[in-house]
Design a protein around this motif. Structure first.
Motif, short mmCIF file in Angstrom:
data_model
loop_
_atom_site.label_atom_id
_atom_site.label_comp_id
_atom_site.label_asym_id
_atom_site.label_seq_id
_atom_site.Cartn_x
_atom_site.Cartn_y
_atom_site.Cartn_z
N TYR A 1 0.86 -1.18 0.00
CA TYR A 1 0.00 0.00 0.00
C TYR A 1 0.89 1.23 0.00
O TYR A 1 1.91 1.26 0.68
CB TYR A 1 -0.90 0.04 1.24
N SER B 1 0.59 5.82 -0.18
CA SER B 1 -0.34 6.94 0.02
C SER B 1 0.21 8.22 -0.60
O SER B 1 1.42 8.39 -0.76
CB SER B 1 -0.57 7.17 1.51
N GLY C 1 -3.73 0.26 -2.74
CA GLY C 1 -3.01 -1.00 -2.57
C GLY C 1 -3.09 -1.85 -3.83
O GLY C 1 -3.92 -1.63 -4.70
N VAL D 1 -9.21 -1.70 -2.08
CA VAL D 1 -7.81 -1.36 -1.76
C VAL D 1 -7.56 0.15 -1.91
O VAL D 1 -6.42 0.60 -1.89
CB VAL D 1 -6.79 -2.16 -2.62
N THR E 1 -4.93 6.34 0.03
CA THR E 1 -4.10 5.14 0.05
C THR E 1 -4.60 4.18 -1.02
O THR E 1 -5.80 3.96 -1.15
CB THR E 1 -4.16 4.46 1.44
#
Length: 171
Positions: free
Chosen positions: A39, A41, A124, A75, A122
């Motif tokens: 992940y 951000s 992922g 995600v 964020t």
């Protein structure tokens, strides 16, 4: 500026509320790179205009350039950056005042006039996500219908981060 503006910054930056104290922010496109099973951000930096505004931040589906793959919606996470008031301690510090720290879930924010309001995004990549360049759009819309869009580019590398850490840490 008379109207609020949308830019972006690295997730490594602590962004002050005063626009004059902002480190360099970037205009579009928002760029991220991550391995599978990782992940990463970024911060969407909303800079208030002459009046307060209430805004909603959304992320479109993020699709690979060839159209053959898409990052799953679960995600992608949007969080407001909250601020806590700090006091001067007995030892020297670089900054005292409103400090960005909490990240409550939520895609609705108030952009105070003449102030900075970051939004933490964020993204992922699941362990089996196909590698490649993915594109989407981050959209900020206020209560009177004004909208700004930031193109989003996400590179998913062709390797996965191990689920188990193999390094000793303090955790």
């Amino acid at each position: 500026a008379a109207e609020w503006q949308a830019r972006w910054a690295s997730s490594l930056e602590k962004l002050p509320r005063n626009p004059e104290e902002l480190p360099a922010t970037m205009t579009a496109p928002v760029q991220m790179a991550l391995a599978r099973n990782e992940y990463e951000s970024v911060q969407v930096v909303l800079i208030g205009g002459a009046q307060d505004a209430r805004a909603t931040v959304t992320v479109s589906p993020i699709t690979r350039d060839d159209g053959q793959a898409q990052l799953p919606g679960d995600v992608i996470e949007i969080r407001r950056v909250g601020y806590v008031k700090t006091r001067e301690p007995y030892y020297p510090v670089a900054y005292v005042g409103k400090w960005p720290d909490p990240l409550p879930l939520g895609n609705e924010v108030t952009i105070d006039a003449g102030s900075v309001q970051p939004v933490w995004i964020t993204v992922g990549a699941p362990e089996q996500q196909p590698a490649g360049l993915y594109r989407g759009t981050i959209t900020v819309t206020d209560g009177v219908g004004r909208k700004e869009e930031l193109p989003l580019e996400v590179i998913v590398w062709n390797f996965a981060i191990s689920r188990t850490s193999h390094l000793k840490t303090a955790f």
